[in-house]
Design an enzyme around this catalytic site. Structure first.
Site, PDB file in Angstrom:
ATOM      1  N   CYS A 119      52.563  28.025  41.594  1.00 48.78           N
ATOM      2  CA  CYS A 119      53.265  29.292  41.869  1.00 48.78           C
ATOM      3  C   CYS A 119      54.296  29.159  42.990  1.00 48.78           C
ATOM      4  O   CYS A 119      55.110  30.059  43.186  1.00 48.78           O
ATOM      5  CB  CYS A 119      52.258  30.384  42.201  1.00 48.78           C
ATOM      6  N   HIS A 248      55.767  35.593  45.689  1.00 47.64           N
ATOM      7  CA  HIS A 248      55.183  35.311  44.382  1.00 47.64           C
ATOM      8  C   HIS A 248      54.328  36.510  43.965  1.00 47.64           C
ATOM      9  O   HIS A 248      53.567  37.055  44.765  1.00 47.64           O
ATOM     10  CB  HIS A 248      54.343  34.033  44.465  1.00 47.64           C
ATOM     11  N   ASN A 282      51.121  37.987  36.490  1.00 48.84           N
ATOM     12  CA  ASN A 282      51.361  36.837  37.359  1.00 48.84           C
ATOM     13  C   ASN A 282      51.885  35.690  36.485  1.00 48.84           C
ATOM     14  O   ASN A 282      51.147  35.148  35.668  1.00 48.84           O
ATOM     15  CB  ASN A 282      50.041  36.466  38.052  1.00 48.84           C
TER      16      ASN A 282
HETATM   17  O1  UT7 Z   1      48.934  32.926  41.540  1.00 48.33           O
HETATM   18  C1  UT7 Z   1      48.198  31.941  42.204  1.00 48.33           C
HETATM   19  C2  UT7 Z   1      47.538  32.448  43.435  1.00 48.33           C
HETATM   20  N1  UT7 Z   1      46.492  33.359  43.049  1.00 48.33           N
HETATM   21  C3  UT7 Z   1      46.187  34.397  43.819  1.00 48.33           C
HETATM   22  O2  UT7 Z   1      46.805  34.612  44.835  1.00 48.33           O
HETATM   23  C4  UT7 Z   1      45.018  35.264  43.376  1.00 48.33           C
HETATM   24  C5  UT7 Z   1      44.176  35.675  44.558  1.00 48.33           C
HETATM   25  N2  UT7 Z   1      43.001  36.437  44.197  1.00 48.33           N
HETATM   26  C6  UT7 Z   1      43.060  37.704  43.667  1.00 48.33           C
HETATM   27  O3  UT7 Z   1      44.123  38.207  43.428  1.00 48.33           O
HETATM   28  C7  UT7 Z   1      41.776  38.459  43.507  1.00 48.33           C
HETATM   29  O4  UT7 Z   1      40.746  37.786  44.167  1.00 48.33           O
HETATM   30  C8  UT7 Z   1      41.366  38.696  42.014  1.00 48.33           C
HETATM   31  C9  UT7 Z   1      42.343  39.645  41.369  1.00 48.33           C
HETATM   32  C10 UT7 Z   1      41.355  37.356  41.294  1.00 48.33           C
HETATM   33  C11 UT7 Z   1      39.972  39.320  41.964  1.00 48.33           C
HETATM   34  O5  UT7 Z   1      39.940  40.538  42.709  1.00 48.33           O
HETATM   35  P1  UT7 Z   1      38.823  40.780  43.802  1.00 48.33           P
HETATM   36  O6  UT7 Z   1      39.090  42.106  44.331  1.00 48.33           O
HETATM   37  O7  UT7 Z   1      38.875  39.626  44.783  1.00 48.33           O
HETATM   38  O8  UT7 Z   1      37.501  40.775  42.963  1.00 48.33           O
HETATM   39  P2  UT7 Z   1      36.219  39.850  43.144  1.00 48.33           P
HETATM   40  O9  UT7 Z   1      36.475  38.505  42.594  1.00 48.33           O
HETATM   41  O10 UT7 Z   1      35.735  39.963  44.550  1.00 48.33           O
HETATM   42  O11 UT7 Z   1      35.177  40.589  42.203  1.00 48.33           O
HETATM   43  C12 UT7 Z   1      34.638  41.885  42.564  1.00 48.33           C
HETATM   44  C13 UT7 Z   1      33.795  42.374  41.411  1.00 48.33           C
HETATM   45  C14 UT7 Z   1      32.812  41.333  40.880  1.00 48.33           C
HETATM   46  O12 UT7 Z   1      31.645  42.002  40.464  1.00 48.33           O
HETATM   47  P3  UT7 Z   1      30.332  41.997  41.382  1.00 48.33           P
HETATM   48  O13 UT7 Z   1      29.953  40.552  41.521  1.00 48.33           O
HETATM   49  O14 UT7 Z   1      30.734  42.632  42.661  1.00 48.33           O
HETATM   50  O15 UT7 Z   1      29.375  42.797  40.569  1.00 48.33           O
HETATM   51  C15 UT7 Z   1      33.519  40.774  39.671  1.00 48.33           C
HETATM   52  O16 UT7 Z   1      32.610  40.251  38.727  1.00 48.33           O
HETATM   53  O17 UT7 Z   1      34.650  42.690  40.314  1.00 48.33           O
HETATM   54  C16 UT7 Z   1      34.208  42.001  39.147  1.00 48.33           C
HETATM   55  N3  UT7 Z   1      35.353  41.706  38.305  1.00 48.33           N
HETATM   56  C17 UT7 Z   1      35.857  42.579  37.434  1.00 48.33           C
HETATM   57  N4  UT7 Z   1      35.504  43.842  37.106  1.00 48.33           N
HETATM   58  C18 UT7 Z   1      36.228  44.470  36.168  1.00 48.33           C
HETATM   59  C19 UT7 Z   1      36.078  40.565  38.255  1.00 48.33           C
HETATM   60  N5  UT7 Z   1      37.044  40.692  37.338  1.00 48.33           N
HETATM   61  C20 UT7 Z   1      36.917  41.935  36.814  1.00 48.33           C
HETATM   62  C21 UT7 Z   1      37.646  42.642  35.845  1.00 48.33           C
HETATM   63  N6  UT7 Z   1      37.263  43.906  35.546  1.00 48.33           N
HETATM   64  N7  UT7 Z   1      38.689  42.105  35.199  1.00 48.33           N
END
Ligand code: UT7
Length: 326
Positions: A119, A248, A282
């Site tokens: 990215c 990005h 993204n």
């Molecule tokens: O482009 C390259 C660089 N990449 C980035 O900069 C990405 C950086 N990371 C992010 O943008 C975020 O971490 C994500 C968008 C990938 C994830 O968001 P988050 O707010 O960090 O969610 P999380 O991984 O902490 O997950 C929170 C909860 C989890 O459930 P539990 O364990 O709390 O029950 C996940 O299983 O949300 C759940 N979850 C979802 N729920 C509904 C994960 N994906 C989804 C989804 N829909 N699509």
């Protein structure tokens, strides 16, 4: 030994971008994985994304975006000296994308190579192109960020399939003969290989993209604003000079966190901040040039505006620079 006469620097002469026609909404993804529109919008900021069909290749999209940038600049492809394609999603490591893209553009025979900094790839490639021009190794370089992430996404993994999308964005870069024409500042770049495993393609059994979202999120919201500020300083400017911030498009919350930190360091409240992720997803190395192209078409960025670009992602790798909008 004799060196070419160096020019003052480089500048962007034209921009172009392309997206596939097929729109995939959050409602479409709800049918495939356990997710919902409200979660995706609030946690990532995406409403919809574009996904290429099986017949459209990554070089196809790169060529289309490159043609648009050449047309925007009114520049004949026969005048190109080099084509650089920033990408991390070619279907195979050989052949590279750039050589076929150059041929497809009508510039067969020019220098052509890929840059894989994920990215951050567009900002890396722009930095390389600018330095090639300044040193006299090339005069006109087409820099393209192109990704077909849909080939690598696990469509059953709700933590990644909601994020990534396909696109290409391009910039024609050429010489600035005088100091006051220079439109690309020095690049601020680096890497964090100690975090390499946080974004990776899983082993041969699956060959699918895996991301430790929270670790990358923490890194992006702490490490990237200082890179952006360093790019501003290297350009001899202050944060208050920045008209438009184009990070990005990884996650709208990351974009907003970077903007907030820059404002704490003197960036203006009226600094325009890119939010192209909402309707594009993204798109890795394509996200910055495409956001710029879209914002210019919408009149949110004008010719002569001072733009701060900063890319970050797998590697982990990051790069940023100040550029002037053509
Ligand atoms: O482009 C390259 C660089 N990449 C980035 O900069 C990405 C950086 N990371 C992010 O943008 C975020 O971490 C994500 C968008 C990938 C994830 O968001 P988050 O707010 O960090 O969610 P999380 O991984 O902490 O997950 C929170 C909860 C989890 O459930 P539990 O364990 O709390 O029950 C996940 O299983 O949300 C759940 N979850 C979802 N729920 C509904 C994960 N994906 C989804 C989804 N829909 N699509």
């Amino acid at each position: 030994m004799r060196l070419a006469t160096p020019v003052a620097g480089a500048r962007i002469l034209g921009l172009g971008s392309v997206q596939p026609e097929q729109v995939v909404t959050n409602a479409d993804l709800e049918k495939r994985v356990e997710t919902d529109d409200a979660w995706i919008r609030s946690r990532v900021g995406i409403a919809e994304r574009r996904i290429a069909d099986a017949e459209t290749s990554l070089p196809d999209m790169a060529i289309e975006s490159g043609k648009a940038a050449l047309k925007d600049a009114g520049f004949d492809p026969a005048g190109l000296d080099a084509v650089i394609v920033a990408t991390c999603t070619m279907p195979n490591p050989i052949p590279n994308a750039a050589a076929q893209v150059a041929t497809g553009l009508g510039a067969n025979g020019v220098a052509a190579f890929d840059v894989n900094a994920a990215c951050a790839g567009f900002c890396y490639a722009l930095g390389v192109a600018s330095d090639m021009i300044r040193a006299g190794s090339a005069q006109h370089v087409l820099v393209i960020g192109a990704e077909k992430l849909s080939d690598w996404v696990d469509w059953d993994d709700r933590s990644t399939c909601i994020i990534f999308a396909d696109a290409a964005g391009a910039a024609l870069v050429g010489p600035a003969d005088a100091d006051d024409q220079v439109g690309i500042g020095p690049v601020s770049w680096g890497s964090a290989g100690d975090l390499a495993s946080t974004i990776r393609i899983l082993g041969e059994s699956t060959n699918k993209l895996h991301q430790e979202g929270q670790s990358v999120f923490r890194w992006a919201t702490t490490a990237i604003a200082p890179v952006a500020l360093d790019a501003v300083e290297r350009a001899g400017l202050t944060p208050a000079d920045i008209d438009v911030l184009i990070p990005h498009q990884a996650n709208l919350r990351i974009v907003e966190a970077i903007a907030k930190k820059l404002r704490r360091h003197g960036a203006r409240e009226d600094m325009v901040v890119a939010d192209d992720i909402v309707y594009s997803g993204n798109t890795s190395s394509a996200s910055i040039p495409m956001a710029l192209d879209h914002m210019r078409a919408a009149g949110r960025v004008r010719s002569g505006d001072v733009l701060l670009l900063v890319g970050f992602g797998a590697g982990l790798s990051y790069a940023g620079q100040v550029v002037v909008c053509p």
